[in-house]
Design an enzyme around this catalytic site. Structure first.
Site, PDB file in Angstrom:
ATOM      1  N   TYR A 152       0.784  -1.169   0.063  1.00 21.60           N
ATOM      2  CA  TYR A 152      -0.086   0.011  -0.023  1.00 21.60           C
ATOM      3  C   TYR A 152       1.023   1.072   0.005  1.00 21.60           C
ATOM      4  CZ  TYR A 152      -4.173  -2.731   1.094  1.00 21.60           C
ATOM      5  OH  TYR A 152      -5.425  -3.301   1.116  1.00 21.60           O
TER       6      TYR A 152
ATOM      7  N   ASP B 298      -6.530  -1.214  -5.665  1.00 26.01           N
ATOM      8  CA  ASP B 298      -8.064  -1.140  -5.686  1.00 26.01           C
ATOM      9  C   ASP B 298      -8.648  -0.475  -4.409  1.00 26.01           C
ATOM     10  OD1 ASP B 298      -7.741  -3.310  -4.009  1.00 26.01           O
ATOM     11  OD2 ASP B 298      -8.723  -4.885  -5.270  1.00 26.01           O
TER      12      ASP B 298
ATOM     13  N   HIS C 245     -10.248  -7.546  -4.474  1.00 26.78           N
ATOM     14  CA  HIS C 245      -9.990  -7.445  -3.030  1.00 26.78           C
ATOM     15  C   HIS C 245     -11.197  -8.419  -2.263  1.00 26.78           C
ATOM     16  CE1 HIS C 245      -7.487  -4.735  -0.597  1.00 26.78           C
ATOM     17  NE2 HIS C 245      -8.209  -5.211   0.238  1.00 26.78           N
TER      18      HIS C 245
HETATM   19  C1  GLV Z   1      -7.013  -4.556   3.742  1.00 24.93           C
HETATM   20  O1  GLV Z   1      -6.393  -4.576   2.910  1.00 24.93           O
HETATM   21  C2  GLV Z   1      -8.384  -4.936   3.938  1.00 24.93           C
HETATM   22  O2  GLV Z   1      -9.052  -5.377   2.850  1.00 24.93           O
HETATM   23  O3  GLV Z   1      -8.861  -5.220   4.878  1.00 24.93           O
END
Ligand code: GLV
Length: 351
Positions: free
Chosen positions: A127, A155, A249
């Site tokens: 990140y 994302d 994600h």
């Molecule tokens: C962190 O990347 C999350 O998705 O909590």
């Protein structure tokens, strides 16, 4: 035993705070559910009479040999699942013969993750902070600690709305730090401490130029994770990406975003063999892995299943989860009439 049983076992072991964090998706959790369903919808066209007496699930990813085309997806805060956290995951991945992706938001420092399985392959998830110096230092540390690639998560310009975390006022338990920075979360009144961290620390102004920047400061190949469109994948490759990870994600960011199984072929076709394409999201069965490879992925990543294995049995639980998937994959390959992962091709899929 399968991954569903492992999930049920893990659930009983975790606090509400941890379970809510790991299991939740964004908003109505439609993408979270759809990721699983989309793989299940795909139908296979098995071949017969191909001598499947010997099945080989091994392959390579970015030139790294792995025993199966399934890697550890980066996921944060693993010491909420087990006291050994990311150390145990690294050992479990090493035992399974696959790649560990350590997270920026890990609860064990990247150096300690490396030391837990020094001879095993590892990648570092990134990140990017508003303070670029912080990120530059972290990726240089990763290179120095033997991480062989970066996974650049793109994302998360803002955090998805995870209602469980808001409800639980999600916070890291006492004694758990963002170990790569030796820091606790910013304190918040109610709401999610992660949401506050993202708001205050992460850079929402990222562009394709940051792929090259990360490569330059780290000297490492950069895989871009969080791509759901062919045109974006192409732009990543043109900007110097060494690979693309098709991902939403785990359904935790944009709810109602497309399921990864449904866009994998588009991305593979856009990239046209220039780099390897990986995929994550909802992979729970050996047949899911076959389908991903048939669509053109080099390998898949699993996130939540790793956490379930970790919660249930530490490093052994992680290794066992991979063993279950490997057994299922070998069986699915035999039943599809393929002996090696290289023989898995798109014609195994029904239209
Ligand atoms: C962190 O990347 C999350 O998705 O909590």
């Amino acid at each position: 035993v399968d991954l569903d049983a492992l999930e049920a076992a893990a659930r009983g072991l975790l606090t509400e705070n941890a379970w809510g964090y790991y299991s939740s998706g964004a908003d109505d959790e439609l993408t979270l559910a759809e990721n699983v369903v989309a793989w299940r919808r795909v139908r296979l066209r098995p071949r017969v009479l191909r001598d499947v007496s010997v099945i080989d699930t091994s392959t390579s990813v970015l030139g790294i040999p792995v025993r199966l085309p399934v890697l550890v997806a980066p996921s944060a805060y693993q010491r909420m699942a087990h006291d050994d956290g990311e150390r145990a995951t690294a050992r479990g991945a090493a035992a399974a013969g696959t790649v560990m992706c350590a997270a920026t938001l890990a609860t064990v420092s990247l150096e300690d993750v490396a030391a837990a399985a020094p001879d095993a392959p590892r990648w570092m998830q990134v990140y990017v902070s508003r303070d670029r110096g912080v990120t530059a230092e972290m990726v240089r540390r990763a290179a120095a600690a033997g991480y062989s690639a970066l996974i650049f998560t793109v994302d998360l310009p803002v955090l998805g709305n995870r209602r469980a975390d808001e409800r639980n006022a999600f916070a890291l338990p006492a004694g758990r730090l963002m170990a790569n920075f030796g820091a606790a979360h910013p304190s918040v009144e109610g709401g999610s401490a992660l949401a506050e961290h993202v708001r205050t620390d992460l850079d929402p102004a990222l562009t394709y130029d940051d792929i090259g920047w990360l490569r330059e400061v780290s000297g490492l190949p950069v895989l871009v994770k969080g791509v759901l469109r062919g045109d974006d994948a192409r732009a990543c490759v043109d900007a110097g990406a060494a690979g693309v990870v098709v991902s939403n994600h785990g359904g935790r960011q944009l709810d109602t975003a497309v399921a990864t199984a449904d866009v994998l072929a588009e991305v593979v076709d856009a990239v046209a063999g220039d780099v390897e394409v990986l995929v994550d999201g909802g992979v729970r069965r050996g047949t899911d892995v076959v389908k991903a490879l048939a669509l053109g992925a080099r390998a898949v990543l699993v996130g939540r299943p790793v956490l379930w294995g970790l919660a249930v049995g530490g490093d052994k639980g992680v290794a066992e989860m991979f063993e279950v998937l490997r057994d299922e994959l070998a069986r699915a390959m035999a039943l599809c009439g393929v002996r090696t992962v290289g023989e898995i091709s798109r014609d195994l899929l029904a239209r």
